[in-house]
Write a protein that holds these residues in place. Structure first.
Motif, PDB file in Angstrom:
ATOM      1  N   UNK A 305       0.831  -1.205   0.000  1.00  0.00           N
ATOM      2  CA  UNK A 305       0.000   0.000   0.000  1.00  0.00           C
ATOM      3  C   UNK A 305       0.873   1.266   0.000  1.00  0.00           C
ATOM      4  N   UNK A 306       1.922   1.243   0.820  1.00  0.00           N
ATOM      5  CA  UNK A 306       2.810   2.406   0.914  1.00  0.00           C
ATOM      6  C   UNK A 306       3.520   2.647  -0.415  1.00  0.00           C
ATOM      7  N   UNK A 307       4.012   1.573  -0.992  1.00  0.00           N
ATOM      8  CA  UNK A 307       4.738   1.698  -2.256  1.00  0.00           C
ATOM      9  C   UNK A 307       3.823   2.150  -3.389  1.00  0.00           C
ATOM     10  N   UNK A 308       2.612   1.642  -3.411  1.00  0.00           N
ATOM     11  CA  UNK A 308       1.649   2.024  -4.443  1.00  0.00           C
ATOM     12  C   UNK A 308       1.298   3.500  -4.348  1.00  0.00           C
ATOM     13  N   UNK A 309       1.189   3.987  -3.121  1.00  0.00           N
ATOM     14  CA  UNK A 309       0.789   5.394  -2.919  1.00  0.00           C
ATOM     15  C   UNK A 309       1.961   6.351  -3.031  1.00  0.00           C
ATOM     16  N   UNK A 310       3.141   5.976  -2.545  1.00  0.00           N
ATOM     17  CA  UNK A 310       4.262   6.923  -2.465  1.00  0.00           C
ATOM     18  C   UNK A 310       5.429   6.582  -3.387  1.00  0.00           C
ATOM     19  N   UNK A 311       5.470   5.372  -3.921  1.00  0.00           N
ATOM     20  CA  UNK A 311       6.629   4.933  -4.681  1.00  0.00           C
ATOM     21  C   UNK A 311       6.762   5.562  -6.054  1.00  0.00           C
ATOM     22  N   UNK A 312       7.993   5.702  -6.485  1.00  0.00           N
ATOM     23  CA  UNK A 312       8.316   6.199  -7.822  1.00  0.00           C
ATOM     24  C   UNK A 312       8.932   5.031  -8.595  1.00  0.00           C
ATOM     25  N   UNK A 313       8.138   4.445  -9.470  1.00  0.00           N
ATOM     26  CA  UNK A 313       8.577   3.240 -10.172  1.00  0.00           C
ATOM     27  C   UNK A 313       9.699   3.486 -11.171  1.00  0.00           C
ATOM     28  N   UNK A 314      10.048   4.762 -11.406  1.00  0.00           N
ATOM     29  CA  UNK A 314      11.173   5.054 -12.296  1.00  0.00           C
ATOM     30  C   UNK A 314      12.508   4.852 -11.592  1.00  0.00           C
ATOM     31  N   UNK A 315      12.445   4.702 -10.257  1.00  0.00           N
ATOM     32  CA  UNK A 315      13.658   4.521  -9.463  1.00  0.00           C
ATOM     33  C   UNK A 315      13.901   3.047  -9.189  1.00  0.00           C
ATOM     34  N   UNK A 316      15.177   2.673  -9.066  1.00  0.00           N
ATOM     35  CA  UNK A 316      15.520   1.298  -8.720  1.00  0.00           C
ATOM     36  C   UNK A 316      14.942   0.946  -7.355  1.00  0.00           C
ATOM     37  N   UNK A 317      14.986   1.906  -6.429  1.00  0.00           N
ATOM     38  CA  UNK A 317      14.364   1.770  -5.110  1.00  0.00           C
ATOM     39  C   UNK A 317      13.252   2.813  -5.027  1.00  0.00           C
ATOM     40  N   UNK A 318      12.010   2.413  -5.292  1.00  0.00           N
ATOM     41  CA  UNK A 318      10.900   3.357  -5.483  1.00  0.00           C
ATOM     42  C   UNK A 318      10.627   4.313  -4.314  1.00  0.00           C
ATOM     43  N   UNK A 319      11.011   3.963  -3.093  1.00  0.00           N
ATOM     44  CA  UNK A 319      10.721   4.820  -1.944  1.00  0.00           C
ATOM     45  C   UNK A 319      11.936   5.654  -1.529  1.00  0.00           C
ATOM     46  N   UNK A 320      12.923   5.754  -2.390  1.00  0.00           N
ATOM     47  CA  UNK A 320      14.098   6.590  -2.106  1.00  0.00           C
ATOM     48  C   UNK A 320      13.651   8.024  -1.840  1.00  0.00           C
ATOM     49  N   UNK A 321      14.169   8.584  -0.745  1.00  0.00           N
ATOM     50  CA  UNK A 321      13.814   9.956  -0.384  1.00  0.00           C
ATOM     51  C   UNK A 321      12.572  10.071   0.466  1.00  0.00           C
ATOM     52  N   UNK A 322      11.878   8.961   0.705  1.00  0.00           N
ATOM     53  CA  UNK A 322      10.674   8.975   1.528  1.00  0.00           C
ATOM     54  C   UNK A 322      11.001   8.514   2.953  1.00  0.00           C
ATOM     55  N   UNK A 344       9.076  -6.601  11.555  1.00  0.00           N
ATOM     56  CA  UNK A 344      10.408  -6.931  11.031  1.00  0.00           C
ATOM     57  C   UNK A 344      10.361  -7.047   9.509  1.00  0.00           C
ATOM     58  N   UNK A 345       9.359  -7.762   9.001  1.00  0.00           N
ATOM     59  CA  UNK A 345       9.203  -7.907   7.547  1.00  0.00           C
ATOM     60  C   UNK A 345       8.891  -6.556   6.916  1.00  0.00           C
ATOM     61  N   UNK A 346       7.998  -5.807   7.535  1.00  0.00           N
ATOM     62  CA  UNK A 346       7.577  -4.513   6.986  1.00  0.00           C
ATOM     63  C   UNK A 346       8.746  -3.539   6.908  1.00  0.00           C
ATOM     64  N   UNK A 347       9.493  -3.417   7.996  1.00  0.00           N
ATOM     65  CA  UNK A 347      10.606  -2.469   8.016  1.00  0.00           C
ATOM     66  C   UNK A 347      11.711  -2.886   7.057  1.00  0.00           C
ATOM     67  N   UNK A 348      12.051  -4.165   7.047  1.00  0.00           N
ATOM     68  CA  UNK A 348      13.092  -4.633   6.115  1.00  0.00           C
ATOM     69  C   UNK A 348      12.694  -4.367   4.666  1.00  0.00           C
ATOM     70  N   UNK A 349      11.422  -4.527   4.356  1.00  0.00           N
ATOM     71  CA  UNK A 349      10.973  -4.283   2.980  1.00  0.00           C
ATOM     72  C   UNK A 349      11.005  -2.792   2.666  1.00  0.00           C
ATOM     73  N   UNK A 350      10.605  -1.949   3.618  1.00  0.00           N
ATOM     74  CA  UNK A 350      10.669  -0.509   3.397  1.00  0.00           C
ATOM     75  C   UNK A 350      12.107  -0.062   3.154  1.00  0.00           C
ATOM     76  N   UNK A 351      13.024  -0.610   3.929  1.00  0.00           N
ATOM     77  CA  UNK A 351      14.437  -0.273   3.748  1.00  0.00           C
ATOM     78  C   UNK A 351      14.927  -0.734   2.379  1.00  0.00           C
ATOM     79  N   UNK A 352      14.511  -1.933   1.972  1.00  0.00           N
ATOM     80  CA  UNK A 352      14.920  -2.455   0.675  1.00  0.00           C
ATOM     81  C   UNK A 352      14.379  -1.605  -0.473  1.00  0.00           C
ATOM     82  N   UNK A 353      13.227  -0.962  -0.243  1.00  0.00           N
ATOM     83  CA  UNK A 353      12.633  -0.097  -1.253  1.00  0.00           C
ATOM     84  C   UNK A 353      13.210   1.312  -1.225  1.00  0.00           C
TER      85      UNK A 353
END
Length: 450
Positions: A305-322, A344-353
């Motif tokens: 949900x976070x990635x869909x709303x805030x992510x930039x799919x043009x970036x290798x890591x879509x949530x960079x800068x967020x 743990x899963x949520x935070x690790x995935x956010x960091x990976x994004x």
């Protein structure tokens, strides 16, 4: 009664303390010298409401003591509870090495009749293995000493363990010995004063009961999470659905709250262990495999949900800068336990994004630092982490988060955006307050009680 509790983890420490509170003489044993020294000095290694006060009082009154000397503790005790860890192996099976090591030590040192109680969650057939190990040690000593093995699974909820032990829904005793059953009934009698909720059955059935109970509850959670995901797609509100099905007495309301998946030390481990047990019997437990798969996928829903709303799919890591602010790290409220926690899963995935993560939890920050180190930002104030964050994500339903200062939240976030993994708030209220609110399985419609 003279009681020895082997293992001062969550189950052992709570059980030993509550038995002491009911007047028994209890010796708690652990191989961890630092932990035992800490307990002797009033340092409680886990967070559980009310536990510290009970430990201190019973130590002061001489009913509760701590030691690393298992041999002496066994010799002094009639009932010996084995409450050591049974961590899952790579294949999901329960590792019994610590349980059997304790049984060997008891067999080497017992001098009179003993009752060995499997309090740890163990697979069906463990009591037979414990009995075999003790007999083996007695044969080595050329000793003939009577003993009995009992299954007495625990049903404690972290955050409410003291009440669960002192006022249990049920106590299950697995034994084939009438005399031993009477001794166990006497031991638990102080907790049965209002209603007798003690159930005696054969050992293997008692061992299965714990796994079956946790597997059923895990199934309810995974089922409701899938209903929530379907509600989002169909424009329904899962909270209304929960009310509609929970009113059926055959179903009930418990464990029907959708969210980001279950965690902790019991449900994930026990589901895996029961699946493995079934495989060993050449039986494929299709339902529980699905329960486990659903739970792992549900832990990804919030980040999706976070990635869909805030992510930039043009970036290798879509949530960079967020920056994402997280409320809640422990797997459930009123504990600092982060074992298998969805956070743990949520935070690790956010960091990976590529996101920066700031986190708050009333009790679990210390545990979180062991997992994430300096990779995320921590705060002891739930509002401090909101300053400049792009969104707030709620992962654990602590009471502190249920009625926050929404005006303050709005002023601190870069935008009034909340991802609620626990459905703490009414969508209509959040809309009126000017928030973009994304819960689990709710379409934001306003429902009026009729």
């Amino acid at each position: 009664m003279k009681i020895c509790i082997i293992g001062t983890g969550y189950v052992g420490l709570v059980a030993g303390t509550c038995f002491a509170e009911s007047g028994n003489d209890v010796i708690c044993v652990d191989v961890d010298e630092a932990k035992i020294e800490g307990l002797k000095n009033g340092v409680i290694p886990i967070y559980e409401p009310g536990l510290k006060e009970l430990v201190l009082r019973n130590c002061e009154e001489g009913r509760l003591s701590f030691t690393t000397d298992l041999a002496s503790a066994v010799k002094a005790s009639l009932v010996n509870f084995i409450a050591v860890g049974t961590p899952p192996g790579e294949d999901g099976s329960a590792d019994l090495q610590y349980v059997l090591d304790v049984a060997r030590t008891i067999g080497r040192n017992m001098e009179s009749f003993k009752i060995l109680v499997d309090k740890s969650t163990v697979p069906v057939g463990t009591a037979d293995k414990v009995r075999a190990v003790v007999n083996e040690e007695l044969e080595k000593r050329h000793a003939t000493i009577e003993f009995d093995v009992v299954s007495n699974p625990e049903f404690l909820k972290e955050g409410a363990a003291i009440d669960d032990f002192m006022k249990p829904d049920r106590v299950v005793i697995g034994t084939d010995n009438v005399r031993t059953a009477e001794i166990m009934k006497e031991l638990y009698a102080p907790f049965m004063r209002k209603t007798n909720r003690l159930i005696v059955m054969d050992i293997r059935s008692a061992e299965m009961t714990k796994y079956a109970a946790n597997a059923m509850l895990a199934t309810k959670i995974s089922f409701m999470n899938q209903i929530a995901n379907l509600c989002e797609r169909m424009g329904a509100d899962v909270s209304a659905v929960r009310e509609g099905i929970g009113s059926d007495s055959r179903i009930g309301y418990d464990f029907l709250f959708p969210g980001v998946g279950y965690g902790g030390s019991c449900f994930p481990k026990d589901v895996k262990a029961l699946v493995k047990t079934a495989e060993e019997c050449d039986y494929e437990f299709i339902l529980l495999k699905a329960v486990e798969e659903v739970n792992e996928l549900q832990k990804l829903v919030l980040t999706d949900k976070i990635n869909l709303r805030l992510g930039d799919n043009s970036l290798l890591k879509p949530l960079t800068g967020k920056t994402i602010a997280i409320w809640g790290l422990s797997f459930k409220p009123r504990t600092d336990d982060m074992r298998e926690a969805p956070s743990v899963v949520i935070i690790n995935r956010l960091l990976a994004l590529g996101a920066k993560v700031c986190a708050h939890d009333p009790e679990a920050v210390k545990e979180a630092k062991k997992i994430f180190g300096e990779n995320i930002v921590y705060s002891n104030n739930q509002y401090d982490i909101l300053k400049g964050a792009d969104a707030l994500a709620i992962v654990t339903e602590w009471n502190e988060y249920r009625n926050p200062d929404f005006d303050r939240i709005k002023s601190l976030l870069r935008q009034p955006l909340i991802f609620d993994g626990r459905n703490l708030y009414q969508p209509s209220r959040m809309k009126e307050a000017g928030f973009e609110y994304l819960p689990i399985g709710r379409n934001g419609r306003h429902f009026v009680d009729i």
